[in-house]
Structure formats: C-alpha cells, structure tokens
Motif scaffolding. Structure first.
Motif, PDB file in Angstrom:
ATOM      1  N   PHE A   1      24.502  18.965  20.742  1.00  0.00           N
ATOM      2  CA  PHE A   1      23.162  18.376  20.798  1.00  0.00           C
ATOM      3  C   PHE A   1      22.621  18.147  19.389  1.00  0.00           C
ATOM      4  CE2 PHE A   1      24.115  20.853  24.482  1.00  0.00           C
ATOM      5  CZ  PHE A   1      23.670  20.083  25.550  1.00  0.00           C
ATOM      6  N   ARG A   2      22.267  16.908  19.100  1.00  0.00           N
ATOM      7  CA  ARG A   2      21.625  16.615  17.808  1.00  0.00           C
ATOM      8  C   ARG A   2      20.536  15.579  18.039  1.00  0.00           C
ATOM      9  NH1 ARG A   2      26.838  15.937  13.677  1.00  0.00           N
ATOM     10  NH2 ARG A   2      27.958  17.759  14.479  1.00  0.00           N
ATOM     11  N   HIS A   3      19.366  15.854  17.484  1.00  0.00           N
ATOM     12  CA  HIS A   3      18.251  14.938  17.671  1.00  0.00           C
ATOM     13  C   HIS A   3      18.324  13.851  16.613  1.00  0.00           C
ATOM     14  CE1 HIS A   3      14.057  13.601  18.177  1.00  0.00           C
ATOM     15  NE2 HIS A   3      14.302  13.950  19.425  1.00  0.00           N
ATOM     16  N   GLU A   4      19.249  12.900  16.828  1.00  0.00           N
ATOM     17  CA  GLU A   4      19.415  11.772  15.908  1.00  0.00           C
ATOM     18  C   GLU A   4      18.845  10.533  16.569  1.00  0.00           C
ATOM     19  OE1 GLU A   4      23.019  11.678  13.693  1.00  0.00           O
ATOM     20  OE2 GLU A   4      24.108  12.658  15.308  1.00  0.00           O
ATOM     21  N   LYS A   5      18.819   9.440  15.825  1.00  0.00           N
ATOM     22  CA  LYS A   5      18.351   8.184  16.412  1.00  0.00           C
ATOM     23  C   LYS A   5      19.469   7.638  17.308  1.00  0.00           C
ATOM     24  CE  LYS A   5      16.515   3.754  14.989  1.00  0.00           C
ATOM     25  NZ  LYS A   5      17.417   2.850  14.263  1.00  0.00           N
TER      26      LYS A   5
ATOM     27  N   GLY B   1      27.501   4.845  20.016  1.00  0.00           N
ATOM     28  CA  GLY B   1      28.363   5.794  19.315  1.00  0.00           C
ATOM     29  C   GLY B   1      27.628   6.984  18.723  1.00  0.00           C
ATOM     30  N   ARG B   2      26.312   7.023  18.884  1.00  0.00           N
ATOM     31  CA  ARG B   2      25.529   8.142  18.343  1.00  0.00           C
ATOM     32  C   ARG B   2      24.506   8.563  19.398  1.00  0.00           C
ATOM     33  NH1 ARG B   2      25.594  10.049  13.645  1.00  0.00           N
ATOM     34  NH2 ARG B   2      26.451   8.265  12.528  1.00  0.00           N
ATOM     35  N   TYR B   3      24.714   9.725  19.945  1.00  0.00           N
ATOM     36  CA  TYR B   3      23.888  10.172  21.064  1.00  0.00           C
ATOM     37  C   TYR B   3      23.261  11.525  20.755  1.00  0.00           C
ATOM     38  CZ  TYR B   3      26.848   6.533  22.855  1.00  0.00           C
ATOM     39  OH  TYR B   3      27.514   5.352  22.988  1.00  0.00           O
TER      40      TYR B   3
HETATM   41 MG    MG Z   1      25.927  12.916  11.543  1.00  0.00          MG
END
Ligand code: MG
Ligand code: ATP
Length: 426
Positions: free
Chosen positions: A111-115, A119-121
C-alpha cells in the motif's frame, strides 16, 4: 435507491476475466522459486509504523509521503508499503537468524498513497524474494539468473537488466560528500525535490526523472568510480557471473534505490512496453538492514517484482494459456431428474476427481441448456431426464464431434465419461 459505493481510488478489483493471467504468473513463480530452494513465508500486512520508519528511512518518499498509517488504541500502525521490512522483522522476532541461512519469498498486497495512474496504484502486489545470510556475489548472480529464467518461462522478452554497485555505507560517505559539493555548485538549477534531497538523500537526485536535470546529472561524479576495493571486486565478480550465464546487462552508475539500507549490488529490470512506469523488478543488497533493526548483523539481498506490471506485459504479449474449460456439462430435465442430478454428479466427482463438471442449475428449456453447454466449452454433455432415469440410464452426448448420443447405465457412467474424454486414441 441507495447511493452506489465505489472502490477506493487506486485500488483495483481483479476480475474473473483477468484472474487467469494472475494465476498463471503466480503458479509459474511458485514452481520456479521452489526449484531454486526458496521457501514461502507469510508476514502480516500491518506492522508498527516505526518498523518502516527505521527500515526504509524517514527521508524516503515512501515513508514521508506515501504510507497508510493509522492509530488503533495505543498502537501506531501502517499498511506495509513493501515486504522486506516485515520479512526482516519476522526473522528477528522468530529467532531465525542464529542457525541456517534462509532463502525466502512472499507475495501479496502493498500500500502506497501515490498519485494513481497506469502502472501505479495505491494497493498493488509484489513478489518479494530475500536471501538472508549470504554475502554474495554468487547469490546475487543466482537471483538475477532466476528472474531471467522467469521472463523466459513467462514468454516476456521486452525487459532489460541494469546493474550497479552502491559500495558500502562507509565508501559511500566520501562519494556522497563529492556529490553534495557538485550539486551545491549547481544548486540554482535544481528543482525543489532535488534541493530537498540534497540534505538527506543526495544519491536519490541521480534517480530524478526531471528532463531539465538530465545534463547536470550526466556530469555528476560517478559512484562506481569511488567504490572501495572489496566492493569493486564483489561487483566485478557479479558482472562476470551474470555474463557467463549469458544474461545481457548494462551498468548504470545512476541506478540507486529509493530505500536507504541498500549496499553494494543493485539491479533493476525495466521494460519499454509500459510507458513511463518502466520498472518491473528492483533488487539489491541490504547488508546493514538487519542489524539496524536490532538483529545480529547479517548480510542479505532481495528483490521486489511489481505483479500488476508483469501482468500487463503478459496481457500485451498474449502469452497466457487459455483457461481450462469444463469437461462435462450436465443437462437436467424433469422433476425427478432435478431431485437426483446433484446426487449423481456428486458421485461422479468422487469417481473422477480430476474432471470438471458443470451442472445446469436453476432449470431452463432444453435449447437454453444446450446453449449453456456450448458456452461452457465442455466436450461432453450428460442428459439427465426423467425418461432416461426411469430406465436407469443417462444419455451421453459428445458436443464437439458429430457422433450421436447414446444411453449409459448410471453405474457405468464414470468409465464411459473417461473413455469419451480420452477420445478414440486414448
Ligand atoms: Mg515509487
Ligand atoms: P518506481 O520507480 O516505479 O516508483 P519504486 O522504486 O518505488 O518504483 P520499489 O519500491 O523498488 O519501486 O518496488 C519494486 C517494484 O514494485 C517496482 O519496480 C514496481 O514494479 C512495483 N511498484 C512500486 N510501486 C508501485 C505502485 N504504486 N503500483 C504498482 N506497482 C508498483
């Protein structure tokens, strides 16, 4: 009508139409890592927040901006953003460091709170592999060979390997000073992110994706030219081993990891098939981490592979085997038949445990049932009708060839089905 509740942004459902690809990947991975002697270890999705702060470093993007942290009573907890910290914590808390070395793997959600973007969740999955107690470079080369074999087994070709060495944290100190001095002399041209990193994590500037920094970064001092002698020898031996196995690679002196605990070997597999989210597998040696977490000093190396990105490569390459269809579709017609169908099919499942039966549930006209039989992909249908059952038989009908249907005594069904499915040659 109630308001519809949507999934959390950046968190995906994996639908039945997609699951075949995931299962193909997961089963290939399981077989492969076991064949190299790795054992699965399952660690919690939730850990104490301070574990990640200590293991990953407060100055990293992951810890400073991306963690899902919350409080439960007295406890400060975080949904794991990666697996290495928890794996090392588990080795320490279960007293596994004294004794044999460990080759371990795990797979699961991170779990990562990225935008969120392609390919990026915010919930994504990683295969995580760790070799603990090995100083390398032989194990480093074996891990790389194993990932190269995985690509071959999955039919993935558009991936390239980059290698670098970060040296030891001591040798990095001198280099780090050089680097800071260099970037300070160009500070006016740095972006905000890089200025921030100049203080805490200057190596990370080398990793910047900002095109305006490309030139400054290209002229920066090169880490591989400042390695201590032992790290140099370690890296040369790794490169020689990878080459002798026949795996192509390039040395990328600007390949650094966002996580602070790496030393010596770093590697990354990237692809040109996924646009800007191009890293599919990233690994490295973290000889300092376990002692930093309070365990006995133990050298170790690991990697994490982004499952969603590999799944996307598989989908693009169309290299996923077709899902296995039902073997037998059971058409059910008449009151008595409905009452008996499940009982008869349950017995057949006992007798033919490897065969797949799909029973027409919920009734329906003959024609509709045969349409379902067709869609099921099954090569064979059974027709359980009142008329047949009153004579103690079931009709057997091949669906994908012209030969007609024939009656079969219920007691002989299993043998007849097996013979029909094996075909005339079997
Ligand atoms: Mg990264
Ligand atoms: P990136 O440069 O893509 O942000 P990273 O350095 O943050 O990657 P790692 O922490 O090394 O990534 O994680 C290993 C792998 O996990 C990556 O190479 C990538 O394939 C995958 N990954 C990382 N973050 C995400 C995410 N938010 N969504 C999907 N996959 C991810």
């Amino acid at each position: 009508m109630s308001e519809v509740i949507q999934a959390v942004r950046g968190m995906n459902d994996v639908l039945p139409a997609e699951i075949g690809t995931w299962q193909f990947l997961e089963s290939t991975v399981r077989e492969l890592v076991s064949s190299y002697g790795f054992q699965e270890m399952r660690v919690p999705v939730v850990e104490e927040t301070r574990l990640f702060k200590r293991a990953i470093g407060e100055l990293t993007d992951v810890v400073s901006k991306e963690m899902y942290s919350f409080e439960m009573g007295e406890e400060q907890l975080t949904l794991r953003p990666e697996a290495t910290a928890g794996m090392c914590r588990a080795l320490i808390s279960n007293g596994m460091l004294r004794g044999p070395r460990h080759k371990l793997w795990c797979i699961g959600p991170m779990f990562r709170h990225e935008k969120p973007q392609k390919g990026r969740y915010r919930q994504f999955h990683q295969l995580d592999v760790e070799a603990v107690g090995f100083a390398g470079p032989d194990i480093d080369a074996e891990l790389i060979a194993m990932t190269a074999r995985l690509w071959r087994q999955l039919g993935i070709t558009r991936v390239k390997l980059q290698l670098n060495s970060l040296g030891t944290s001591e040798s990095r100190k001198a280099y780090r000073e050089l680097l800071v001095a260099y970037f300070r002399s160009h500070e006016a041209k740095l972006d905000e992110d890089s200025k921030r990193r100049l203080e805490g994590n200057p190596l990370r500037i080398l990793d910047s994706k900002n095109p305006e920094l490309r030139e400054i970064i290209a002229r920066a001092p090169v880490l591989t030219e400042h390695l201590d002698a032992e790290s140099r020898a370690h890296f040369d031996a790794l490169c020689a081993a990878v080459k002798s196995i026949g795996i192509d690679y390039v040395v990328n002196p600007r390949l650094v990891r966002g996580l602070d605990y790496y030393s010596r070997t770093v590697f990354e597999w990237t692809t040109d098939a996924l646009g800007s989210q191009d890293a599919v597998c990233a690994g490295g040696r973290y000889d300092g981490l376990i002692s930093h977490l309070g365990g006995d000093a133990t050298p170790a190396i690991g990697f994490a592979m982004g499952i969603e990105r590999v799944v996307e490569l598989l989908v693009q390459g169309q290299s996923v085997p077709a899902p296995r269809a039902a073997d037998v579709f059971v058409v059910v017609s008449g009151e008595q038949a409905v009452a008996q169908a499940l009982k008869i099919v349950e017995r057949l499942r006992n007798e033919l445990p490897n065969r797949r039966f799909e029973v027409n549930l919920g009734g329906g006209k003959f024609k509709a049932q045969f349409q379902r039989a067709d869609r099921s992909g099954a090569p064979l249908a059974l027709i359980l009708g009142d008329d047949e059952l009153s004579r103690g038989v079931v009709a057997v009908k091949p669906l994908r060839q012209e030969s007609g249907q024939s009656d079969c005594p219920i007691d002989e069904l299993a043998a007849r089905i097996e013979a029909a499915l094996r075909g005339p040659g079997g």
